[in-house]
Design a protein around this motif. Structure first.
Motif: not given
Length: 276
Positions: A207-216, A245-260
């Motif tokens: 649902d593009s209008g709802a809050a969502a979380v994706r983790a990997h 944030l509103g009818p047409r506004q969304r805030l997208i936060l992203r964090l990626d990390s890696g280690a070897v």
């Protein structure tokens, strides 16, 4: 359950697996919705028409007629463009949706650019329930040129995926041969790399209008005991959050990390290194 699918039919066994229902299963409106969704998600058909014959029911059994129009067997796509990191690029993409009556699929893609050229593909075996699991064999070749390195990579691999409503898991095994030149040092290596990856999505991620979380998260590793040239452990992970944030506004936060983790970084293949 009577199915008509026009030309280029799939086997009756494959259609039964796609449908996911058997004679004697309870009949509800949800059954029809799920049945339509399963045929649509299979990717084999352009249109699906489902007609329950309630008036023709016999001994509390409801016949269901399904008329299927196959999607084009072959799909081609060509493209040209440019990216800030690779410069101008051209691409070609091919898909064969039905290699046989079992429903195996083949996908191949080619990308050409001055900095990165890739040829890759996968063969997906039509085994089991397509909405719950998949078996894939894959191949790839890559030539990459950066300011500090040049590398060539060839690989073969297999993967098994389990698909849940929220969690997807992939188990893989890849054999690769890589040659590279980095900082004046030449490196050649064979690696047999088992791996596992997990992706989790919140229940309303579609649902593009709802809050969502994706983790990997991904874990890969190799060891001389596996007839590989290098011992290492490769870890990546990340999370992406979408907040309305509103009818047409969304805030997208992203964090990626890696280690070897490795005993000798100089022997680590370039494809498993992180660069700023």
């Amino acid at each position: 359950l009577a199915v008509s699918q026009g030309d280029l039919p799939l086997s009756a066994q494959r259609l039964q697996r796609i449908s996911g229902i058997r004679s004697g299963d309870p009949y509800t409106s949800r059954t029809l919705v799920d049945l339509y969704s399963r045929f649509q998600d299979s990717g084999y058909f352009d249109s699906i028409q489902i007609q329950p014959k309630i008036d023709a029911r016999d001994d509390s059994r409801v016949p269901i007629d399904i008329e299927l129009t196959p999607a084009p067997r072959h799909s081609w796509r060509l493209g040209v463009g440019a990216r800030s990191d690779t410069g101008p690029r051209a691409s070609a993409d091919y898909t064969n949706r039905r290699l046989n009556t079992r429903g195996d699929r083949l996908h191949a893609q080619l990308t050409l650019s001055p900095a990165l050229s890739e040829l890759g593909g996968d063969y997906r075996f039509a085994i089991g329930d397509h909405q719950r699991e998949s078996y894939t064999a894959r191949f790839g070749a890559q030539h990459e040129v950066t300011d500090s390195s040049t590398s060539d990579l060839a690989s073969l691999g297999v993967a098994y995926s389990t698909l849940g409503s929220a969690l997807t898991r992939v188990l893989s095994l890849d054999l690769s041969y890589e040659t590279s030149s980095l900082g004046g040092d030449d490196l050649e290596s064979w690696q047999l790399v088992p791996g596992a990856a997990w992706t989790w999505r919140s229940g309303r991620a579609q649902d593009s209008g709802a809050a969502a979380v994706r983790a990997h998260a991904t874990v890969k590793g190799s060891d001389p005991l596996l007839l590989s040239d290098t011992r290492f452990l490769y870890l990546t992970g990340g999370v992406k959050t979408r907040l309305p944030l509103g009818p047409r506004q969304r805030l997208i936060l992203r964090l990626d990390s890696g280690a070897v983790l490795t005993e000798d970084f100089d022997d680590l293949p370039v494809s498993y290194r992180f660069f700023a």
